[in-house]
Design an enzyme around this catalytic site. Structure first.
Site, PDB file in Angstrom:
ATOM      1  N   ARG A  92       4.231  16.504   8.391  1.00 10.34           N
ATOM      2  CA  ARG A  92       5.401  16.167   9.200  1.00 10.34           C
ATOM      3  C   ARG A  92       5.535  17.079  10.393  1.00 10.34           C
ATOM      4  O   ARG A  92       5.238  18.272  10.330  1.00 10.34           O
ATOM      5  CB  ARG A  92       6.662  16.274   8.350  1.00 10.34           C
ATOM      6  N   CYS A 147       8.803  17.855  13.089  1.00 15.22           N
ATOM      7  CA  CYS A 147      10.222  17.580  13.297  1.00 15.22           C
ATOM      8  C   CYS A 147      10.662  18.381  14.506  1.00 15.22           C
ATOM      9  O   CYS A 147      10.528  19.609  14.514  1.00 15.22           O
ATOM     10  CB  CYS A 147      11.033  17.955  12.060  1.00 15.22           C
TER      11      CYS A 147
END
Length: 123
Positions: free
Chosen positions: A100, A102
């Site tokens: 991920r 972010c």
């Protein structure tokens, strides 16, 4: 290449597809917290993150997949101070812990507080 569409996630509002399957992967356009049935956006980061995850789920299901197929997400927050609350909801859906990124961004379409883009393997 196969285009994936569903009425259970927000329709594309521009010249793009909700998702595309190519080379054994699903590439999904960023999902914002628009309720596809009402066109409304809930208030607050928790409700918005829930709706974004539901929209991601709808795209995955339309392709015959689920969250365990997701290998990478890119997450956008309008305010980085929402990070902890966003993570609380995100963790309920992305239990397989895909890679991920972010980041906080200046603006997200329609004044939303979060957006998630997914990449998944088609098995």
């Amino acid at each position: 290449m196969k285009i994936v569409t569903t009425t259970l996630a927000p329709a594309a509002i521009g010249p793009y597809s909700q998702a595309i399957i190519a080379n054994g992967q699903l590439f999904a356009s960023g999902q914002i917290p628009v309720n596809p049935e009402t066109g409304t956006i809930p208030d607050g980061i928790i409700a918005q993150t829930e709706q974004v995850c539901k929209n991601c789920d709808a795209l995955l299901k339309a392709a015959g997949l689920d969250f365990t197929n997701v290998i990478k997400t890119t997450c956008f927050l309008a305010d980085i101070s929402d990070f902890a609350a966003f993570n609380t909801v995100y963790a309920k859906y992305f239990v397989s812990k895909p890679a991920r990124s972010c980041v906080a961004v200046r603006d997200i379409p329609k004044g939303c507080r979060c957006e998630i883009e997914i990449l998944a393997l088609v098995r």
